[in-house]
Design a protein around this motif. Structure first.
Motif, short mmCIF file in Angstrom:
data_model
loop_
_atom_site.label_atom_id
_atom_site.label_comp_id
_atom_site.label_asym_id
_atom_site.label_seq_id
_atom_site.Cartn_x
_atom_site.Cartn_y
_atom_site.Cartn_z
N LYS A 1 -4.27 3.30 -8.16
CA LYS A 1 -4.57 4.31 -7.16
C LYS A 1 -6.07 4.49 -6.95
N GLY A 2 -6.89 3.76 -7.69
CA GLY A 2 -8.34 3.80 -7.48
C GLY A 2 -9.06 4.89 -8.24
N ARG A 3 -8.46 5.42 -9.29
CA ARG A 3 -9.10 6.50 -10.05
C ARG A 3 -9.96 5.93 -11.17
N ASP A 4 -10.99 6.71 -11.56
CA ASP A 4 -11.80 6.35 -12.72
C ASP A 4 -11.01 6.65 -13.99
N ILE A 5 -11.18 5.77 -15.00
CA ILE A 5 -10.34 5.86 -16.20
C ILE A 5 -11.20 5.77 -17.44
N GLN B 1 0.83 -1.20 0.00
CA GLN B 1 0.00 0.00 0.00
C GLN B 1 0.87 1.26 0.00
N GLU B 2 1.95 1.23 0.74
CA GLU B 2 2.86 2.38 0.77
C GLU B 2 3.51 2.61 -0.60
N GLN B 3 3.87 1.51 -1.28
CA GLN B 3 4.48 1.65 -2.61
C GLN B 3 3.50 2.24 -3.61
N ILE B 4 2.23 1.85 -3.52
CA ILE B 4 1.23 2.37 -4.46
C ILE B 4 0.98 3.85 -4.19
N GLU B 5 0.94 4.25 -2.92
CA GLU B 5 0.76 5.66 -2.61
C GLU B 5 1.93 6.50 -3.10
N ALA B 6 3.12 5.92 -3.08
CA ALA B 6 4.30 6.66 -3.55
C ALA B 6 4.50 6.56 -5.06
N LEU B 7 3.66 5.78 -5.75
CA LEU B 7 3.83 5.59 -7.19
C LEU B 7 3.47 6.86 -7.95
N ASP B 8 4.32 7.22 -8.91
CA ASP B 8 4.06 8.38 -9.77
C ASP B 8 3.37 7.90 -11.05
N PRO B 9 2.10 8.29 -11.28
CA PRO B 9 1.38 7.79 -12.48
C PRO B 9 2.01 8.24 -13.79
N LYS B 10 2.71 9.34 -13.79
CA LYS B 10 3.27 9.87 -15.02
C LYS B 10 4.64 9.28 -15.35
N ALA B 11 5.21 8.54 -14.41
CA ALA B 11 6.52 7.94 -14.66
C ALA B 11 6.39 6.79 -15.67
N SER B 12 7.40 6.64 -16.50
CA SER B 12 7.37 5.58 -17.51
C SER B 12 7.77 4.25 -16.88
N VAL B 13 6.96 3.23 -17.16
CA VAL B 13 7.20 1.89 -16.62
C VAL B 13 7.35 0.95 -17.81
N ALA B 14 8.40 0.14 -17.80
CA ALA B 14 8.70 -0.70 -18.96
C ALA B 14 8.20 -2.13 -18.78
N SER B 15 8.26 -2.69 -17.57
CA SER B 15 7.89 -4.09 -17.36
C SER B 15 6.98 -4.20 -16.14
N PHE B 16 6.32 -5.35 -16.03
CA PHE B 16 5.41 -5.57 -14.91
C PHE B 16 6.15 -5.66 -13.58
N THR B 17 7.41 -6.06 -13.61
CA THR B 17 8.17 -6.16 -12.36
C THR B 17 8.46 -4.80 -11.76
N ASP B 18 8.37 -3.74 -12.57
CA ASP B 18 8.59 -2.39 -12.05
C ASP B 18 7.38 -1.84 -11.33
N LEU B 19 6.23 -2.47 -11.48
CA LEU B 19 5.01 -2.00 -10.82
C LEU B 19 4.88 -2.63 -9.44
N PRO B 20 4.29 -1.92 -8.48
CA PRO B 20 4.06 -2.49 -7.13
C PRO B 20 2.88 -3.47 -7.16
N LEU B 21 3.15 -4.72 -7.56
CA LEU B 21 2.12 -5.73 -7.67
C LEU B 21 2.34 -6.82 -6.62
N ARG C 1 0.50 3.59 -19.11
CA ARG C 1 -0.09 4.87 -18.77
C ARG C 1 -1.36 4.74 -17.93
N ALA C 2 -2.08 3.61 -18.06
CA ALA C 2 -3.37 3.49 -17.37
C ALA C 2 -3.30 2.70 -16.08
N ILE C 3 -2.45 1.67 -16.00
CA ILE C 3 -2.42 0.82 -14.81
C ILE C 3 -2.04 1.60 -13.55
N PRO C 4 -1.04 2.50 -13.56
CA PRO C 4 -0.75 3.27 -12.32
C PRO C 4 -1.95 4.06 -11.81
#
Length: 815
Positions: free
Chosen positions: A85-89, A36-56, A78-81
């Motif tokens: 965070k629980g936003r509508d997309i 939960q802490e990693q997701i709160e600190a996640l920057d949605p605009k940051a570029s992510v290349a692989s699934f291992t870089d996401l807090p899953l 662009r959409a998964i972050p």
């Protein structure tokens, strides 16, 4: 030692096992908090290349790795972050860009972080416009969610409703079509969505259009408003009304192809062929014969066309497997066809727009659009079946010359590059004669061709964009001939349009003069529009009027004159009876003046009037006099329906305690009303009285209901007691129990005795109560039963079963 070991085993779990479970539970809580802490600190605009870089979570990461998903596509990065965070997309991306994982990964993660179980109910609802797309989404969910403990279900039409109802209440994630899930929301009592966390709409623009609008509105009414909503499509809707209907809260619009120069994948080669409508099947057949080592999808506008083209080409045997897919097929057949086509290396699939959205058929080489799509969005979804995930693909659009300008304009507005190509004349083959031969020999194929023709014309007729679809510019007669039909089938809706145009045209253009004739050669009259003839006109033009009933000749017009009926003996020169000429049959309302009866000076009737007056009857109907002067008026008296117009309006009456009739609503005297007080006070008093009366009636009704319930319960108990008594009596009868007469004066009760043969054969019955033995006053031991007191009493012989038993009985009787 063995007893001590057994006693030690009966105790609780060993301290090491309990400590291990505690540590595992604590470790899980720590992982959730860190996640939960990693997701709160996640920057949605940051570029992510692989699934291992996401807090899953670990189960999701393992499922993705096992399914060979490693790198992220543009829409996913662009959409998964934002979704985590629980936003509508609102997600818009090209076809084949991986939108399915974009919403499935957040669904699993959000439910995992909330520690969702089957007791929490439904957590996520995923809507799909077609059954095939819903099955595909469910299969991907099973792959990446294999290590999770969630329960997931697939709810689509074509399956048993009762089986779905039994399992629906235990599901955490549902993938469904709108119609079926709405049926469960309305009918399944155990299905509750009060705790729903996420709503996902795949191919949202198709779900939000007129086809599913009512279903989606009804579904949203059942769902809680406090939820996360995500919409994904290749052509996303941005209408404010659509977003308001779904209760989206500050949605994040993620569009990948807006900055792109094209709305379709860059690896897709797009062409169009200018083909007149009658030549389309010939060109399609030539194309299939030239590409036998390819995998092709052919899109048509209706299911009837799909059936005809599939059946006719199947008879022609092109040398490649043929399949067809449309909405009228059963669910099992549709699933088998999609599976076979996915596994096939070379095949041709004839399909409607059921297969146009979201379906992922691997390695499709060609997409052929035999019929022009209704708009550019449909075109984008159709060609999206090829060139998926940056692979190569080719698409060809068949256009009639009347459709070329309008369709190219629509495609240009959507940033769709398309080039014109020509057909090689030496490779083109014609199947027109073969189709005609098959339709002549096979009536069923001819029937399919007729239905295909009508469905195509209707699909063009109902299109909204008349700049593209021009029905009058199509060569329908040649098209019917190209299908192998002997003539053009009758089309009712086109004839209706012609009628409307004729009605709206001016009379000077539609009605020509009746006097226009060719005097030289006596030719026929010029074409003109016949006057309107009613069914009564046609009826009285018949020659055999004498076979009709007599009342036809006695019909009268609205002005009171007899209908002029033709006479068989009439030669056209007026040779009929002179007495019948200008005969008038009058309607009499009331009064002698209206009857047309002349009276003399002494008020006596003159001539024939006297004879008429004798036959006239007067009937009083609610104060009105009805004069009966003809047989038709006499028949009128027997019809209640026709007499209603002579009667006044009916009034509903009620009767008081004295039996006097009153109208239902009667105005009270105004003076009396004002004497009782102010109107508002009377109204308040009336409402209070009625409220008290209703409350007392409610109390009485509840008391009566309770009494009925008690009476019903007592009747049920009495019925049960009677059944128990009957069972006891039947059991006693089976044992042959008899009540012996009173013999011993020492006892005040009756002894139970039974024939010894019965007692010997039947097993002893277990007694519910303890048996009580009555003591003999002369006996010393009170516990001795009666049977043991008379020891000297002769024993009764046993049952006679053999010859020896019979001899023993005889010797005993003889002495």
């Amino acid at each position: 030692m063995a007893q001590e070991h057994g006693a030690r085993q009966k105790k609780g779990p060993r301290p090491s096992v309990a400590r291990g479970k505690t540590l595992k539970r604590k470790r899980g809580q720590d992982n959730l908090s860190s996640l939960q802490e990693q997701i709160e600190a996640l920057d949605p605009k940051a570029s992510v290349a692989s699934f291992t870089d996401l807090p899953l979570s670990e189960p999701t990461t393992s499922g993705l790795a096992a399914s060979h998903y490693k790198t992220l596509t543009d829409i996913q990065s662009r959409a998964i972050p934002h979704a985590l965070k629980g936003r509508d997309i609102l997600g818009a991306a090209k076809t084949g860009s991986g939108k399915t994982l974009t919403f499935l990964v957040p669904v699993l993660e959000n439910l995992y972080r909330k520690q969702w179980t089957e007791h929490d109910g439904l957590g996520a609802l995923i809507l799909s416009p077609t059954r095939e797309l819903a099955i595909q989404i469910f299969e991907v969910l099973r792959k990446i969610g294999r290590y999770h403990a969630f329960s997931a279900g697939l709810v689509i039409g074509g399956k048993s409703l009762r089986e779905e109802q039994e399992r629906l209440g235990r599901m955490n994630i549902l993938v469904c079509t709108p119609g079926r899930i709405l049926q469960h929301l309305d009918q399944t009592a155990s299905f509750d969505v009060f705790n729903l966390q996420m709503l996902v709409l795949d191919e949202a623009d198709r779900i939000m259009d007129m086809g599913f609008q009512r279903s989606v509105d009804a579904i949203v009414e059942h769902l809680p408003k406090d939820r996360q909503t995500m919409l994904f499509s290749a052509t996303q809707t941005k209408k404010v009304s659509d977003l308001a209907r779904l209760s989206l809260q500050d949605p994040e619009y993620v569009a990948v192809h807006e900055a792109s120069t094209t709305a379709t994948p860059t690896t897709l080669q797009q062409h169009y062929v200018l083909t007149p409508l009658p030549e389309k099947l010939d060109v399609l057949w030539s194309f299939i014969r030239s590409n036998l080592k390819s995998k092709t999808i052919v899109f048509l506008s209706s299911g009837k066309q799909v059936r005809f083209v599939y059946e006719s080409f199947r008879h022609l045997q092109p040398g490649i497997p043929l399949m067809h897919l449309h909405g009228k097929q059963k669910q099992g057949g549709r699933l088998d066809i999609t599976t076979k086509y996915s596994q096939a290396q070379h095949a041709v699939l004839f399909a409607t727009d059921v297969a146009a959205r979201g379906l992922d058929f691997p390695a499709v080489d060609w997409v052929i659009q035999l019929d022009c799509p209704e708009d550019a969005d449909t075109y984008i979804h159709r060609v999206g079946r090829t060139a998926r995930y940056e692979r190569d693909g080719r698409a060809v659009l068949f256009l009639d010359p009347s459709e070329e300008a309008g369709m190219l304009k629509r495609l240009e507005q959507k940033k769709i590059p398309i080039e014109k190509i020509n057909i090689k004349a030496n490779k083109q083959q014609s199947v027109k004669n073969q189709l005609q031969n098959m339709c002549f020999k096979d009536p069923e194929l001819k029937y399919l061709g007729q239905k295909a023709f009508i469905s195509y014309v209707k699909s063009i007729y109902i299109q909204k964009d008349k700049e593209i679809f021009k029905l009058k510019d199509l060569q329908l007669e040649d098209f019917a001939s190209s299908l192998g039909l002997p003539g053009v089938p009758r089309i009712k809706f086109i004839k209706g349009d012609d009628t409307k145009e004729l009605k709206n045209a001016s009379r000077a253009m539609t009605h020509l003069s009746d006097d226009e004739e060719d005097d030289d050669d006596g030719a026929k009259k010029a074409d003109k529009k016949d006057k309107v003839r009613t069914k009564y006109d046609r009826m009285f033009e018949r020659r055999n009027q004498n076979v009709l009933a007599d009342h036809y000749s006695k019909l009268i017009n609205d002005d009171g004159t007899i209908v002029d009926t033709p006479d068989e003996n009439d030669d056209g020169e007026g040779s009929g009876d002179e007495d019948d000429f200008l005969t008038v049959k009058r309607r009499f309302e009331a009064g002698d003046e209206d009857l047309g009866i002349e009276a003399g000076e002494d008020n006596t009737l003159v001539g024939e009037a006297a004879n008429k007056k004798k036959d006239v009857k007067v009937v009083n109907l609610d104060g009105k006099e009805l004069i009966i002067d003809s047989k038709r008026r006499e028949k009128l008296l027997t019809s209640k329906k026709k007499l209603l117009k002579y009667k006044g309006n009916g009034k509903k009456l009620i009767y008081d305690e004295d039996g006097n009739a009153h109208e239902v609503y009667e105005l009270e005297d105004e003076e009396k009303f004002k004497a009782r007080g102010d109107a508002s006070e009377q109204r308040a008093k009336f409402l209070a009285d009625e409220t008290e009366r209703t409350r007392m009636a409610d109390v009485e009704d509840k008391a009566l209901a309770r009494q009925k319930k008690r009476d019903k319960k007592e009747k049920r108990k009495a019925r049960e007691r009677e059944l128990l008594a009957m069972e006891d009596q039947s059991d006693d009868a089976d044992l042959g129990v008899q009540l012996a007469p009173y013999q011993d004066h020492h006892h005040s009760d009756y002894e139970l005795s039974a024939p010894e043969s019965d007692l010997a054969a039947a097993p002893p019955r277990p007694s519910k109560k303890q048996k009580v033995f009555f003591a003999d006053p002369s006996s010393d031991d009170d516990r001795v039963p009666k049977q043991k007191k008379n020891k000297g009493q002769q024993q009764q012989p046993g049952p006679i079963e053999t010859l020896e038993d019979l001899e023993a009985l005889a010797s005993g009787l003889l002495g």
